[in-house]
Design a protein around this motif. Structure first.
Motif, PDB file in Angstrom:
ATOM      1  N   UNK A   1       0.825  -1.208   0.000  1.00  0.00           N
ATOM      2  CA  UNK A   1       0.000   0.000   0.000  1.00  0.00           C
ATOM      3  C   UNK A   1       0.859   1.258   0.000  1.00  0.00           C
ATOM      4  N   UNK A   2       0.204   2.350  -0.337  1.00  0.00           N
ATOM      5  CA  UNK A   2       0.812   3.674  -0.302  1.00  0.00           C
ATOM      6  C   UNK A   2      -0.316   4.685  -0.269  1.00  0.00           C
ATOM      7  N   UNK A   3      -0.004   5.951  -0.356  1.00  0.00           N
ATOM      8  CA  UNK A   3      -1.025   6.996  -0.309  1.00  0.00           C
ATOM      9  C   UNK A   3      -1.564   7.234  -1.718  1.00  0.00           C
ATOM     10  N   UNK A   4      -2.794   6.795  -1.970  1.00  0.00           N
ATOM     11  CA  UNK A   4      -3.330   6.879  -3.330  1.00  0.00           C
ATOM     12  C   UNK A   4      -3.642   8.304  -3.747  1.00  0.00           C
TER      13      UNK A   4
ATOM     14  N   UNK B   1      -4.346   4.483   2.008  1.00  0.00           N
ATOM     15  CA  UNK B   1      -3.753   3.155   1.801  1.00  0.00           C
ATOM     16  C   UNK B   1      -4.846   2.132   1.494  1.00  0.00           C
ATOM     17  N   UNK B   2      -5.527   2.350   0.382  1.00  0.00           N
ATOM     18  CA  UNK B   2      -6.670   1.519   0.008  1.00  0.00           C
ATOM     19  C   UNK B   2      -6.274   0.356  -0.891  1.00  0.00           C
ATOM     20  N   UNK B   3      -4.972   0.117  -1.022  1.00  0.00           N
ATOM     21  CA  UNK B   3      -4.527  -1.029  -1.804  1.00  0.00           C
ATOM     22  C   UNK B   3      -5.047  -2.343  -1.270  1.00  0.00           C
ATOM     23  N   UNK B   4      -5.375  -2.375   0.010  1.00  0.00           N
ATOM     24  CA  UNK B   4      -5.991  -3.570   0.598  1.00  0.00           C
ATOM     25  C   UNK B   4      -7.286  -3.905  -0.134  1.00  0.00           C
ATOM     26  N   UNK B   5      -8.050  -2.872  -0.456  1.00  0.00           N
ATOM     27  CA  UNK B   5      -9.304  -3.067  -1.194  1.00  0.00           C
ATOM     28  C   UNK B   5      -9.036  -3.379  -2.661  1.00  0.00           C
ATOM     29  N   UNK B   6      -8.058  -2.683  -3.236  1.00  0.00           N
ATOM     30  CA  UNK B   6      -7.740  -2.905  -4.645  1.00  0.00           C
ATOM     31  C   UNK B   6      -7.233  -4.323  -4.880  1.00  0.00           C
ATOM     32  N   UNK B   7      -6.543  -4.885  -3.890  1.00  0.00           N
ATOM     33  CA  UNK B   7      -6.049  -6.256  -4.025  1.00  0.00           C
ATOM     34  C   UNK B   7      -7.199  -7.227  -4.217  1.00  0.00           C
ATOM     35  N   UNK B   8      -8.305  -6.979  -3.510  1.00  0.00           N
ATOM     36  CA  UNK B   8      -9.493  -7.822  -3.680  1.00  0.00           C
ATOM     37  C   UNK B   8     -10.029  -7.693  -5.095  1.00  0.00           C
ATOM     38  N   UNK B   9      -9.982  -6.476  -5.650  1.00  0.00           N
ATOM     39  CA  UNK B   9     -10.440  -6.263  -7.016  1.00  0.00           C
ATOM     40  C   UNK B   9      -9.579  -6.987  -8.031  1.00  0.00           C
ATOM     41  N   UNK B  10      -8.272  -6.960  -7.846  1.00  0.00           N
ATOM     42  CA  UNK B  10      -7.374  -7.678  -8.746  1.00  0.00           C
ATOM     43  C   UNK B  10      -7.653  -9.171  -8.682  1.00  0.00           C
ATOM     44  N   UNK B  11      -7.808  -9.691  -7.459  1.00  0.00           N
ATOM     45  CA  UNK B  11      -8.095 -11.120  -7.311  1.00  0.00           C
ATOM     46  C   UNK B  11      -9.416 -11.478  -8.004  1.00  0.00           C
ATOM     47  N   UNK B  12     -10.418 -10.608  -7.847  1.00  0.00           N
ATOM     48  CA  UNK B  12     -11.723 -10.861  -8.466  1.00  0.00           C
ATOM     49  C   UNK B  12     -11.616 -10.905  -9.980  1.00  0.00           C
ATOM     50  N   UNK B  13     -10.888  -9.968 -10.567  1.00  0.00           N
ATOM     51  CA  UNK B  13     -10.729  -9.945 -12.023  1.00  0.00           C
ATOM     52  C   UNK B  13      -9.960 -11.163 -12.529  1.00  0.00           C
ATOM     53  N   UNK B  14      -9.029 -11.644 -11.722  1.00  0.00           N
ATOM     54  CA  UNK B  14      -8.231 -12.802 -12.120  1.00  0.00           C
ATOM     55  C   UNK B  14      -8.955 -14.124 -11.942  1.00  0.00           C
ATOM     56  N   UNK B  15      -9.865 -14.196 -10.955  1.00  0.00           N
ATOM     57  CA  UNK B  15     -10.393 -15.494 -10.551  1.00  0.00           C
ATOM     58  C   UNK B  15     -11.913 -15.646 -10.588  1.00  0.00           C
TER      59      UNK B  15
END
Length: 347
Positions: free
Chosen positions: A36-39, A241-255
């Motif tokens: 994460x970082x500051x979006x 630091x909303x990358x925690x949420x974005x990670x779920x989105x990446x996983x959803x698009x992949x799987x």
């Protein structure tokens, strides 16, 4: 209501929407490990990766992560229009009916709603008639906003392209509320790029059908996304630091895209079983994806809701009941739902 079990109990079959899904164990693990970082500074690497992935998936230049599809659609409308301009949209589409009038309240724009065809799309002749001449008596027709899917219906490319032909003829911008876009492409057997190709902007939801806990991505040209980014900030959608949420989105698009066909197949099975009861009016059309609509014989549906609630099945209220099938409902779940209806109607 007392007999309805909280949807956080995974033994409960929650049929109200495909937004009620719980993140899978695999998705939670990915979220836990997200960098994460500051979006707001553009420094969250996982959000940047999600935006790039979504844009590439739909064949667009850039993407923007937002908390919800409501904000995504609103940011798109604000990016495309000026105060006093007109949005041509379907009367039952979310932007007009279910998003609190944000385009008018925040953007000062005028929505012009059209009735939809039986397949959920807009008729070209109706769009043509709605577009205003260059006359100071009228608002400037600025954008055509479509929706796919609509009420679980996958609207064909032919219908979509016919509508976009009219928009192009008159120089209108074109937006797609594709909150459930991947349900549409799965049903139609086309790629996301094919559906998105002619639109200037497209919204996709990560929590409807795809199983992420929150979030949407708006994609389009870099200039459109840059404008939407400014509006996102004003609307309060800038996150840190909303990358925690974005990670779920990446996983959803992949799987979770490929498995949408399972939802569609289970919805068809359920619809056929309910039709066979001969006690319900069931709306399930050829282009339906993960939703079926029922109208009980009796006007008061509360006894049915209570009956199913005691059996761990959450059913939405309303004169017409929408049943949405999603990744938390498997084949055994479909059997439980059918058995619940059969036990109520004595079949």
């Amino acid at each position: 209501m007392s007999n309805l079990v909280a949807q956080t109990d995974l033994s409960v079959l929650d049929l109200r929407s495909d937004t009620v899904t719980q993140p899978t164990a695999e998705m939670r693990a990915i979220m836990m490990d997200a960098k994460t970082g500051d979006d707001v500074y553009g420094e969250d690497p996982t959000i940047n990766a999600l935006e790039e992935k979504a844009a590439k998936t739909l064949g667009k230049e850039a993407g923007l992560f937002l908390p919800s599809s409501t904000m995504s659609n609103l940011a798109a409308m604000l990016a495309h229009t000026k105060r006093g301009e007109e949005i041509i949209v379907g009367r039952p589409y979310h932007i007009f009916k279910y998003e609190a009038g944000g385009t008018s309240v925040v953007g000062g724009t005028f929505p012009y709603p059209l009735e939809i065809a039986a397949d959920g799309g807009l008729k070209p002749a109706d769009i043509e008639a709605a577009i205003k001449p260059d006359d100071p008596h009228f608002p400037v027709s600025s954008i055509l906003s479509l929706e796919n899917t609509h009420s679980g219906q996958a609207i064909s490319l032919e219908r979509i392209h016919a509508a976009l032909d009219v928009a192009d003829k008159h120089g209108l911008s074109k937006h797609l509320d594709g909150a459930r876009l991947f349900n549409a492409t799965t049903k139609l057997g086309i790629t996301p790029v094919e559906l998105a190709a002619r639109f200037d902007s497209v919204n996709i939801c990560l929590s409807k059908g795809l199983g992420a806990p929150v979030g949407a991505v708006l994609v389009g040209a870099k200039s459109t996304i840059a404008a939407a980014l400014r509006w996102r900030k004003m609307l309060g959608g800038g996150m840190r630091q909303a990358g925690i949420l974005a990670a779920a989105g990446i996983y959803a698009l992949d799987n979770h895209i490929a498995r949408l066909k399972d939802d569609h197949d289970r919805t068809a099975t359920l619809a056929n079983e309910l039709i066979a009861l001969d006690t319900l009016k069931v709306t399930y059309q050829d282009n339906q994806t993960n939703m079926v609509f029922i109208e009980p014989a009796q006007k008061d549906i509360e006894p049915l809701r209570q009956h199913l609630g005691k059996r761990g099945i959450n059913l939405a209220g309303g004169e017409y009941i929408r049943i949405a099938i999603h990744l938390d409902i498997n084949d055994d779940g479909i059997t439980r739902i059918v058995d619940g209806f059969k036990s109520y109607y004595g079949s």
